[in-house]
Design a protein around this motif. Sequence first.
Motif, short mmCIF file in Angstrom:
data_model
loop_
_atom_site.label_atom_id
_atom_site.label_comp_id
_atom_site.label_asym_id
_atom_site.label_seq_id
_atom_site.Cartn_x
_atom_site.Cartn_y
_atom_site.Cartn_z
N ASP A 23 -43.05 -59.26 98.76
CA ASP A 23 -42.62 -57.87 98.89
C ASP A 23 -41.73 -57.69 100.12
O ASP A 23 -40.72 -57.00 100.06
N LEU A 24 -42.10 -58.33 101.21
CA LEU A 24 -41.28 -58.26 102.42
C LEU A 24 -39.91 -58.87 102.17
O LEU A 24 -38.88 -58.31 102.59
N GLU A 25 -39.88 -60.00 101.49
CA GLU A 25 -38.60 -60.65 101.19
C GLU A 25 -37.73 -59.76 100.32
O GLU A 25 -36.51 -59.67 100.52
N ARG A 26 -38.34 -59.08 99.35
CA ARG A 26 -37.57 -58.18 98.49
C ARG A 26 -36.99 -57.02 99.30
O ARG A 26 -35.84 -56.60 99.08
N ARG A 27 -37.75 -56.51 100.24
CA ARG A 27 -37.26 -55.40 101.07
C ARG A 27 -36.11 -55.86 101.97
O ARG A 27 -35.13 -55.13 102.16
N ILE A 28 -36.22 -57.07 102.51
CA ILE A 28 -35.14 -57.61 103.35
C ILE A 28 -33.88 -57.81 102.51
O ILE A 28 -32.77 -57.45 102.92
N ASP A 33 -28.41 -56.32 100.80
CA ASP A 33 -27.57 -56.08 99.62
C ASP A 33 -26.92 -54.69 99.68
O ASP A 33 -25.77 -54.53 99.27
N ALA A 34 -27.64 -53.74 100.21
CA ALA A 34 -27.10 -52.38 100.29
C ALA A 34 -25.98 -52.26 101.30
O ALA A 34 -25.13 -51.37 101.21
N ARG A 35 -25.93 -53.18 102.26
CA ARG A 35 -24.91 -53.14 103.31
C ARG A 35 -23.62 -53.86 102.91
O ARG A 35 -22.61 -53.73 103.58
N ARG A 36 -23.67 -54.65 101.84
CA ARG A 36 -22.53 -55.46 101.46
C ARG A 36 -21.64 -54.74 100.46
O ARG A 36 -22.10 -53.93 99.65
N ALA A 37 -20.36 -55.10 100.51
CA ALA A 37 -19.40 -54.52 99.57
C ALA A 37 -19.55 -55.15 98.20
O ALA A 37 -19.94 -56.31 98.06
N VAL A 38 -19.25 -54.38 97.18
CA VAL A 38 -19.24 -54.86 95.80
C VAL A 38 -17.87 -54.55 95.22
O VAL A 38 -17.44 -53.39 95.20
N PRO A 39 -17.13 -55.57 94.72
CA PRO A 39 -17.48 -56.99 94.69
C PRO A 39 -17.43 -57.62 96.08
O PRO A 39 -16.90 -57.02 97.02
#
Length: 232
Positions: A23-28, A33-39
């Motif tokens: 669960d901790l790994e998923r939160r990290i 992931d939320a901070r990175r640009a897509v694509p």
Amino acid sequence: MSARDRILGRLRDASPREPAVSDLERRIDAHFDARRAVPPPAPDVLARRMQAALVAVRAQAWCAHAGEWPVRLAASIAEAGVSRIVVDTASPEGRALRAALPAGVEALAFERPLEDWKEELFGTVDAGFTVARSGIAATGTLVLAPDAASPRTVSLVPPLHIALVYAHTLHADLHQALHAERWQDGMPTNLVLATGPSKTSDIQQTLAFGAHGPRWTWVVIVTDAPDVKEAA
């Protein structure tokens, strides 16, 4: 049953904590992931970010094409007054640089035990050249994987550390590097993260360079696929 056996038995019977760790790994992961640009940024974009981050930590960095970097780097080495440089001649990049060096610059291979030429290495070698395994663009960090032909000494002892890194190996941040290279499956025994020249400060916050490593760092970021020709 001894007290030791009872304690070990309770530990073995205890409920595993793997779900909490997962669960901790998923939160990290979600945080990064939320901070990175897509694509994801293209290699040339990461190269520019890497260059800017290196300059911010007082390193010199420039981008170059695969076919031009040896001549360009050799010219900079000569202009800086480097007379002796340690180069891994077992690598294609090392051979390409050695072939491009002018007559006044001697390329040395790390072929002897450190004890046999420690005084020479510490006293007469001006620079060491390494090829980075990858890089972290957000911080300008080189990921080095030293080996017998290019040990940690090459990037640590000479006052000038010159590194080459390919743009296609750059990662946006440390978290991405960890996952993309699968460090969790087994890292090299000596993985080094180096960000700019060595620096330290005393209690008066006076910044000094070169106290525990290279005083200067140059980084060549190769912006296209490797095209290093064999050198005789």
